[in-house]
Design a protein around this motif. Structure first.
Motif: not given
Length: 194
Positions: A13-20, A169-170, A179-188
């Motif tokens: 979310e913080e970058t408006g992007g994705y990471e795999t 961070i969960d 889940h990293y509050e304010g940074l990222a959420t795992r999708l898969n």
């Protein structure tokens, strides 16, 4: 790299992007390679390779980042005396650090959590990290703290602090970020088909 144990994808979310990330966890070691794309702080695309020694201690991080201004490349290495080099140049400010932290990437939070079992046991640890900001990759030292806050059904919630920044961070039972509050959420999270 050998076959991964798992493949993880996060919405950052913080970058408006994705990471795999393609991750191999085995015998106290982590190996991974990944790709990320983001729009903030500016549009970028990057790829990385990460290898640790025993105890999840960073041995090597290689990152290439592409932006509208050009390409950045970082070869970050730690030797057996915890001396670091960045593109072959010694970085004395990182002496004693055991971990790298790739900015905007939830993957690199895993190593200190696993090494100190913070996803399973109560406790707090402060770390000197080799922080790699994205997209410029200009490595610098960063003091970061992790605290086990509470167990979850599958993993734990951790407190994270760096300077005045605070977050939660969960992580799952393997110490990987959900889940990293304010940074990222795992999708898969997927395992390769055998």
């Amino acid at each position: 790299m050998t076959a991964p144990n798992t493949v993880l994808t996060w919405q950052v979310e913080e970058t408006g992007g994705y990471e795999t990330a393609w991750v191999e966890l085995a015998a106290g070691r982590l190996r991974a390679h990944g790709r990320a794309v983001g729009l903030k702080p500016e549009p970028y695309w990057l790829s990385y390779e990460l290898d640790t020694d025993a105890g999840y201690v960073t041995r090597r991080l290689h990152v290439t980042s592409h932006t509208v201004d050009g390409t950045y490349d970082l070869e970050l290495r730690r030797d057996e005396r915890s001396r670091w080099t960045a593109n072959g140049q010694v970085v004395l400010a990182l002496d004693g650090a055991l971990d790298c932290d790739l900015g905007m990437s939830p993957l690199t939070n895993t190593m200190p959590v696993l090494r100190h079992q913070l996803h399973r046991d109560e406790g707090h640890q402060d770390f000197l990290m080799a922080f790699v900001p994205v997209p410029t990759l200009a490595v610098r030292p960063s003091i970061q703290g992790y605290t086990h806050l509470t167990p979850l059904m599958s993993g734990a919630r951790l407190g994270y602090a760096s300077g005045t920044y605070r977050s939660e961070i969960d992580v799952d039972a393997d110490g990987l970020v959900v889940h990293y509050e304010g940074l990222a959420t795992r999708l898969n999270r997927a395992a390769p088909k055998l």
